[in-house]
Design an enzyme around this catalytic site. Structure first.
Site, PDB file in Angstrom:
ATOM      1  CD  GLU A 131      50.105  32.508  39.414  1.00 20.03           C
ATOM      2  OE1 GLU A 131      49.901  31.839  40.361  1.00 20.03           O
ATOM      3  OE2 GLU A 131      48.704  33.733  38.764  1.00 20.03           O
ATOM      4  CE  LYS A 164      43.688  33.334  38.957  1.00 21.49           C
ATOM      5  NZ  LYS A 164      43.989  32.195  39.862  1.00 21.49           N
TER       6      LYS A 164
END
Length: 201
Positions: A33, A122
């Site tokens: 990412e 997350k």
């Protein structure tokens, strides 16, 4: 082998995106990412997808708005990671066919994220929750929920997090900081993969 490690390349510049992507994939990390508070992040992500989109899951972090999700969908991103669990962002991500990993810390946030379609949670900042906190939450989360520790999780404590029920990890400054060479990233990635594989064994 697909490892549940997400490399977080905060501060990455488009000029280094391809080289860093290559060394991560070579080390065995195939989830990458680029946080949107990096320089020209959409340019980096688009280049990385064109170069390695068939070999890695490439997307954005620090995604806070639906408009950002829409822009990521246009360039072919495969993953959206956020520091929070904004339902509109999660739903837009799933509607666009991308993986959604919102940031959560509490049971309410975790269940809200899952109800809105999140693919995984997350836990950020992980060091605030701790392994005992994750263990307690795992007892009530639906079986099979993917959980990622981000912030405070690294090679030194992978074993403890996995024992507590973590599926995987988001790794930021332990793998990349602005100014790191591809060689430095390759060395750090190799250490992280070795520690992860040992912890999973």
């Amino acid at each position: 082998m697909t490892r549940e490690i997400i490399a977080i390349l905060r501060g990455l510049k488009p000029s280094e995106a391809i080289e860093i992507t290559d060394v991560l994939i070579a080390a065995g990390i195939t989830k990458i990412e680029v946080p949107l508070n990096s320089p020209d992040p959409f340019d980096s992500i688009a280049a990385m997808i064109k170069h390695a989109g068939d070999r890695a899951v490439i997307g954005a972090g620090t995604v806070l708005e639906v408009a950002q999700v829409d822009k990521l969908a246009v360039i072919g991103a495969q993953m959206v990671v956020s520091p929070d669990a904004f339902p509109d962002v999660i739903r837009a991500t799933k509607a666009a066919g991308m993986l959604s990993y919102p940031g959560v810390l509490t049971p309410s946030e975790a269940f809200s994220a899952l109800r809105n379609g999140a693919d995984g949670l997350k836990f950020f900042p992980g060091f605030k929750l701790g392994t005992e906190g994750l263990k307690a939450l795992k007892a009530v989360l639906p079986a099979g929920t993917k959980t990622y520790a981000v912030g405070g999780a690294g090679p030194d404590n992978f074993v403890d997090w996995i024992a507590a029920g973590a599926t995987g990890f988001g790794i930021g400054s332990n793998i990349y900081k602005p100014g790191y060479s591809a060689g430095q990233v390759a060395d750090l990635a190799a250490e992280i993969v070795a520690a992860y594989d040992e912890a999973k064994a």
